[in-house]
Write a protein that holds these residues in place. Structure first.
Motif, short mmCIF file in Angstrom:
data_model
loop_
_atom_site.label_atom_id
_atom_site.label_comp_id
_atom_site.label_asym_id
_atom_site.label_seq_id
_atom_site.Cartn_x
_atom_site.Cartn_y
_atom_site.Cartn_z
N ALA A 300 -6.58 0.48 2.46
CA ALA A 300 -6.68 0.32 3.86
C ALA A 300 -5.41 0.72 4.49
N THR A 301 -5.62 1.48 5.60
CA THR A 301 -4.52 1.93 6.27
C THR A 301 -4.74 1.77 7.94
N ARG A 302 -3.38 1.81 8.47
CA ARG A 302 -3.48 1.79 10.09
C ARG A 302 -2.15 2.43 10.34
N GLY A 303 -2.15 3.33 11.36
CA GLY A 303 -1.08 4.07 11.75
C GLY A 303 -0.85 5.16 11.01
N HIS A 304 0.36 5.90 11.28
CA HIS A 304 0.83 7.12 10.53
C HIS A 304 1.25 6.81 9.06
N THR A 305 0.15 6.79 8.25
CA THR A 305 0.51 6.71 6.70
C THR A 305 0.23 7.73 5.97
N LEU A 306 0.86 7.91 4.67
CA LEU A 306 0.45 9.14 3.83
C LEU A 306 0.77 8.22 2.32
N LEU A 307 -0.21 8.29 1.57
CA LEU A 307 -0.33 7.49 0.11
C LEU A 307 -0.66 8.79 -0.72
N GLU A 308 0.06 8.51 -1.89
CA GLU A 308 -0.20 9.26 -3.07
C GLU A 308 -0.22 8.38 -4.28
N GLY A 309 -1.31 8.34 -5.22
CA GLY A 309 -1.36 7.82 -6.49
C GLY A 309 -1.50 6.17 -6.16
N SER A 310 -2.13 5.67 -4.91
CA SER A 310 -2.08 4.29 -4.68
C SER A 310 -3.54 3.69 -4.76
N THR A 311 -3.52 2.55 -5.15
CA THR A 311 -4.73 1.66 -5.12
C THR A 311 -4.63 0.53 -4.47
N GLY A 312 -5.98 -0.14 -3.94
CA GLY A 312 -6.20 -1.40 -3.53
C GLY A 312 -5.09 -1.87 -2.65
N SER A 313 -4.40 -1.16 -1.77
CA SER A 313 -3.26 -1.63 -0.98
C SER A 313 -3.48 -1.48 0.30
N LEU A 314 -2.77 -2.35 1.21
CA LEU A 314 -2.95 -2.11 2.83
C LEU A 314 -1.49 -1.75 3.26
N VAL A 315 -1.32 -0.65 4.06
CA VAL A 315 -0.24 -0.06 4.48
C VAL A 315 -0.51 0.13 5.96
#
Length: 484
Positions: A300-315
């Motif tokens: 789950a993300t909010r705002g300007h985010t970029l995820l690579e190889g990530s699971t089950g996280s909140l950013v």
């Protein structure tokens, strides 16, 4: 029948730090959509009216949050019928007692629907149905709580054990149960006889006042004295701090609801209305992750985010790009002045970080870098030895107080809009790219006479730059010198 929503908005949301701060707590934040939790709470009863008359909400909140609370409700077309200001927190039972006194002051006796300002309810029609199911019992003098149909063996909630089903679909309230250990929680879930305690209640104002006078006469007496000595402040009702200081601190659950089922002589039936409506109290970051939309990897993300190889996280990115690589069940929350990184299974411990910051005297638990005021907001974008730089935005038609500083001078540069500036005995009109200097000790005021927001850059310089170095001569908002 008249239904009066009572919104309890006094929490500080320490487990959602660094986004939630004491002067800008979680209920004032847009955590799950474009509306804040407070606004969602007020909007939640839309469409319920039908043959039922739903009043404008009554609100109980702390003094520091009064202007932004009123503004947020006005913005969504749900202005409060009253806003009671607690001088300090005494938990939910005194807050409800004050609201009931206000609701009952002219002899009216509405059914009060008591809602914390920081809950999320995903299925609003199911919530409406539960309210309608309990209305008749509440109107007839019962005191109702809404029990959440449990979805897992949860150790973070209190539980309600229910008894016989009533003709209206509600249940007898048999017992309140403290937060259990995991084995006990599993046993509760397997039995099918327990619901989570939601913190949502419904009763007539007179019924609550009768119950609190019976179970906690000291609280009833202190609240009555504080309410009767209250003063009007623009659109707010300020509860008398001296009388309120004598009030015990207790929750609605402990003060009344836990004792009610064992006091049939009082003549107030205790009832539970089951509620299955995707409810969450959003008590910590993992609970927010639960209710947010997620990508295919469970992030789950909010705002300007970029995820690579990530699971089950909140950013959660508040002011800049936040990139994550290889995150697994991690919480990352970024604001302009603080960053939290936590294991998702340990989010309850964020309150320990807040406690340590408080003990060390940090202001990061109290305010954001961006501070909201009734006239607009300011952002402290830089500071150093003997200087501070602020970005200030003033709403159309708004004005800061006529004031003076003992220890600092100020330089103002207009970025956009039109500024009307009182500087000593002169009144200036400045436009974009124009500036002025406010010497130390000069009486001054900044106003926005235009129809667009006014933005300026303020550079302060001097020996002391604290917000309490303000002598106010005139103020539209009735604030004390250190009141913002």
């Amino acid at each position: 029948m008249t239904l009066l929503p009572i919104i309890l908005s006094g929490g500080s949301g320490t487990r959602l730090w660094p986004l939630s701060r004491e002067t800008y707590p979680k209920q004032l934040l847009a955590l799950t959509g474009t509306a804040t939790l407070l606004q969602e709470t007020a909007l939640r009863l839309g469409g319920l009216e039908g043959a039922l008359q739903v009043s404008s909400p009554g609100v109980v909140c702390n003094v520091e949050c009064r202007f932004i609370t009123a503004e947020q409700l006005q913005t969504v077309g749900k202005p409060a019928s009253f806003i009671l200001l607690e001088p300090f927190g005494r938990n939910t039972a005194p807050a409800l007692t004050l609201a009931a006194l206000q609701a009952h002051r002219d002899g009216s006796d509405p059914v009060m629907l008591v809602m914390p300002a920081d809950h999320v309810i995903g299925d609003v029609p199911a919530f409406h149905a539960a309210v309608q199911r309990g209305l008749a019992a509440a109107a007839d003098g019962a005191m109702l709580t809404f029990g959440i149909v449990p979805t897992r063996a949860e150790t973070g909630y209190g539980y309600l054990r229910y008894g016989d089903e009533q003709a209206d679909g509600s249940r007898q309230l048999a017992a309140f149960v403290e937060k259990p250990d995991l084995e006990t929680a599993r046993r509760y879930l397997d039995s099918g006889e327990y619901l989570w305690n939601s913190g949502l209640f419904m009763m007539r104002a007179s019924v609550w006042l009768k119950a609190i006078a019976h179970f906690d006469p000291a609280m009833a007496t202190a609240c009555t004295a504080a309410f009767e000595a209250a003063s009007r402040d623009i659109d707010f009702i300020r509860i008398d701090p001296i009388a309120f200081a004598a009030c015990p601190s207790d929750s609605i659950d402990y003060a009344v609801m836990e004792k009610l089922a064992a006091a049939p002589e009082l003549g107030i039936p205790a009832r539970i209305v089951p509620l299955d409506a995707n409810w969450s109290d959003v008590g910590a970051w993992d609970a927010l992750w639960d209710v947010l939309d997620k990508d295919a990897a469970g992030n789950a993300t909010r705002g300007h985010t970029l995820l690579e190889g990530s699971t089950g996280s909140l950013v959660f990115a508040g002011s800049r790009l936040v990139a994550g690589v290889g995150l697994d069940n991690i919480i990352v929350v970024e604001t302009a002045d603080a960053v939290l990184v936590a294991d998702k299974s340990r989010t309850q411990d964020v309150k320990k970080i807040v406690a340590r910051l408080k003990a060390e005297g940090h202001t990061l638990t109290d305010t954001h870098r961006k501070v909201h005021r009734p006239w607009g907001w300011y952002d402290s974008i830089d500071a150093g030895d003997r200087f501070q730089v602020k970005r200030i935005v003033v709403k159309p038609g708004a004005s800061l107080s006529l004031q003076m500083h003992h220890h600092r001078a100020e330089h103002w540069v207009v970025v956009s809009g039109t500024a009307e500036i009182t500087n000593g005995d002169k009144v200036l009109l400045l436009s974009e790219n124009e500036s002025t200097y406010i010497p130390l000790g000069h009486v001054h005021r900044l106003s926005n006479p235009g129809k667009m927001p006014l933005e300026i850059i303020e550079v302060q310089s001097g020996s002391y730059l604290g917000e309490d170095d303000i002598v106010r001569f005139e103020d539209t908002y009735g604030r004390a010198p250190a009141d913002g």
